[in-house]
Structures are given as structure tokens and as C-alpha cells.
Scaffold this active site. Sequence first.
Site, PDB file in Angstrom:
ATOM      1  N   SER A  55     -31.300  12.719  -5.903  1.00  0.00           N
ATOM      2  CA  SER A  55     -31.241  14.140  -6.261  1.00  0.00           C
ATOM      3  C   SER A  55     -31.799  14.312  -7.648  1.00  0.00           C
ATOM      4  CB  SER A  55     -29.795  14.637  -6.311  1.00  0.00           C
ATOM      5  OG  SER A  55     -29.451  15.196  -5.092  1.00  0.00           O
ATOM      6  N   GLU A  62     -41.159  27.502 -16.898  1.00  0.00           N
ATOM      7  CA  GLU A  62     -41.287  28.629 -15.973  1.00  0.00           C
ATOM      8  C   GLU A  62     -40.196  28.606 -14.908  1.00  0.00           C
ATOM      9  OE1 GLU A  62     -43.513  26.273 -16.611  1.00  0.00           O
ATOM     10  OE2 GLU A  62     -45.062  27.251 -17.800  1.00  0.00           O
ATOM     11  N   SER A  63     -39.149  27.807 -15.062  1.00  0.00           N
ATOM     12  CA  SER A  63     -37.958  27.729 -14.194  1.00  0.00           C
ATOM     13  C   SER A  63     -37.654  26.286 -13.766  1.00  0.00           C
ATOM     14  CB  SER A  63     -38.011  28.671 -13.006  1.00  0.00           C
ATOM     15  OG  SER A  63     -36.687  28.774 -12.526  1.00  0.00           O
ATOM     16  N   HIS A  68     -33.461  17.095  -2.986  1.00  0.00           N
ATOM     17  CA  HIS A  68     -32.535  16.054  -2.512  1.00  0.00           C
ATOM     18  C   HIS A  68     -33.209  15.356  -1.340  1.00  0.00           C
ATOM     19  CE1 HIS A  68     -28.911  13.797  -2.147  1.00  0.00           C
ATOM     20  NE2 HIS A  68     -29.127  13.844  -0.859  1.00  0.00           N
ATOM     21  N   CYS A  83     -41.324  31.386 -12.457  1.00  0.00           N
ATOM     22  CA  CYS A  83     -41.335  32.769 -12.940  1.00  0.00           C
ATOM     23  C   CYS A  83     -42.700  33.067 -13.550  1.00  0.00           C
ATOM     24  CB  CYS A  83     -40.297  32.971 -14.039  1.00  0.00           C
ATOM     25  SG  CYS A  83     -38.653  32.622 -13.484  1.00  0.00           S
TER      26      CYS A  83
END
Length: 433
Positions: A55, A62-63, A68, A83
Site C-alpha cells: 500500500s 497537485e494532490s 493497494h 487538481c
Amino acid sequence: MKALGRHILVEFLNCNADVMNDVTTVENAMVEAAQIAGATVINSTFHHFSPYGVSGVVVIQESHLAIHTWPEYRYAAVDLFTCGDSVDPWVSFEFLKKAFSSSRYSAIEMNRGSTHILKKGDAVQVKPNNAENYDPKQGYKINRNVWFTDKDENQALSLRYTGEVLFDERNEFQRVRILDSISYGKMLTIDDMVMCTERDEFHYHEMIAHPAMQAFESATGKTAKQVLVIGGGDGGTIREVCRYPGLEKVTMVEIDEAVVRACKLHLPSIAREFSNPKVNLIIGDGIKFVAEAPADSYDLIIVDGSDPAGPAEGLFTKEFYSNCKKALKNNGILITQGESPMFHSETFVALNKCLKQVFSTQQVHTLLFHATTYPSGMWSLQMAIKGQYNPVTDLKKDDAGRFSKFHQLKYYNEDLHAAAFALPTFVQKMLNA
Ligand code: SPD
């Protein structure tokens, strides 16, 4: 786009199970997927579960990208969220599909924060964490928490930077970037490794040039007149070599013109000697250049390459150093950056052994210096002499002192010269094992 962000939810099926269970490979793929789409990576954290599964999250300016994996099902669930318009998450999707060898996949895209449901006038000026003074035109000036990390699987050195990427180019050789660091000024990075920073570059560049230049001058009574630099595209090494009035010509062979271009533009204090008429810049393959160089051509060869990955790999071979020895005149010196005894102990020892085979044990000397922005902070140089003198006991100390004072050097001086060759016991043991 009529939304604040784009969110792609991806199912990768029929993936390579070994890749899905290898935390380093998955992390590297996710980070590269972000970079290749033009995102600025802030940080990443990945975890391997026992017995199977990985994970992790890559936080980008930008985010984020998240994953997983279920290796036993050859499956990965991936979220790509960006974003703004500067990053296309589908570029990351395409990259990951290949990296995971996924032959079946599906993906849906959602708009997040649709402007149809966000009411006009809802936006407020929020005071960000770490915000500096409010400017009515610009809003708050934000200190962004963006980090550049130079690492291997187990160790790292991180430098915070402003988020400003002044230069970013990938070419057939490598990725070249100039970033604006908070504490060390502008810095050159190649393939996610720090090459030099404005604040501490003088450690490296003075040490790769002056111990050898001074040793040669002391032993032979004359300045090294013909110097060859392999690599060194930032220009720091030739800047130091050009301090010697007796120098006739320094030939520099740099494989990647982007490094020279980036540094001329953004690191002019380092790249300041490219227009010196004594500098002969060749954009080409240094390994080939040395292989084809006429015998007995150079007083000094300086190998200022990157770490042994990508185009610098061939700079760590017996064939290359045998060719360097041939290209040196009698009493000539070879000096090469030798990696770190702590960070790259195997390469450090292997390079020393290789040089001893080519030049003989007595004529190979190891120097250490502080490289504050290289992982571990302890860096080495290997010096090999095609002659019978000793770079420490034959040094004309007063001359070295006069030179370093006259040029107001900041790292190298006549006492440091000898000190750099004095090795900690554990390093001696590594080299003598
Ligand atoms: N890990 C960094 C080793 C880099 C050696 N070369 C740096 C280039 C500076 N001129």
C-alpha cells in the site's frame, strides 16, 4: 474543466505478481508515474504487508496517487487524483499499465468538486499553515512543504525546496532539473540525485581540482598545462582549474548538453568559465573520447561524473581507467569522484581496487571531504599517479597556502591537503580488506 479536481479510479488486472509484491518497484513506478505526468512529487510512503501486498501514497503538489496491490490475485486498485489543469492523470495511468504489465484494466473518471454544486461566492481566503504576510493582490504567500530526496533503498538525504522547478528536461541520457532549495540555494539534480547546490558546491569543486593540481605542480615544478575533464557539465570543476595562469587548455567532455545549458542559465556562479578561451567544451561521450585519445596527452584527468547508473556507469570500469592511464603523460594524475564509503561502500571499495590494478597500489590515494548535500555527507575522491611521487609528502605546502589565500578558496588550504588523505580506521580497513 468544470471541477476542482479529476479522480481516476483504476482496476489493474493480470498484473505481474512479483512486481505487485515488491514495495520498491511499486513505489518507484508510482513516483515515476506522477513525474511523467508533470506532477511535482512532495513525498511518498509505501508499506509491504506480510505475506503479500503493498500500500502506498505519493503526495504531489497537485494532490495524490494511491495504490493497494493483491499480488495473489495479480490485481492493483489505484486512485489518481489531480487538481488543476497542469497534470493529466491519464498519462500516469498509461505509464502504470506498462510498469505493472497489466493486460486487463478498467478505469472511471470522476470530476471532484463540480462547479455545478459549488456555489459561486463560496470561496473564502483561508489563511494557510506557514503563511507569510498577506498581500491584497497576491493573497497569502505560502511556504510550501516540498522535499527533494536523494536515496537508495535504505538511506536518503532530503532538501526542502520552494516548489519552484526552474529547469526540467528528460532526454535520452537522464532527467536534468534545477530546483530552488530553501537552505542551499539553487541546485542541480540528475535523475533524482543531488549534483551540486549553490551553497556547498565549493567543497566538491575545490577538492576535485586543487589537491591534484597542487600535487602535480609541487612534484614537477610546473602547472598542469593540459587538463581533461570528463563530465563536470555544471562548470564548477573547470572554474577551479581555470584559476591557474599556467594552464594552457582544459578540454571538457560532457555527454549531456542540457546540463551545461541549465547551469549556464540558472547557476552562473558555477558555470562562469565556459567562455574562457582556454576551455574547449566537447559535447560527447567521455568514455569513447578517452579510448580514442592519443597516448601521453594530458597532465591531469579529472573524472567528474555522476553516480554509477545511467551514462556514468562506464566511468567505473577497468577499461576506462586503463585508457585514462594511457592518455596521461608521465607524472600525470588522474582524479575521480569516488562515491561514499558510507552510502555506496561497495562501489567505493571496488573503484579503489580497480585503480590499484591499473596504476599499482602505492600510486593510488584516497581523499575524503564533507559533502553536505550528498547522502551520508561523507564523500571520497580517488587519486592515481602515473609517476613515483607522493601527493602529501612532496607537496610544497607554502605554495599551496599562498594559492588558496590568493584565490580566497573556501574549503581547500595547505593543511586540509594532507588532512584529506588521512583516513578513518574503518575506511582504511575497508580498503585493505
Ligand atoms: N551523488 C553525487 C555524486 C555526484 C558527483 N558529481 C557531481 C557533479 C558536480 N560537478
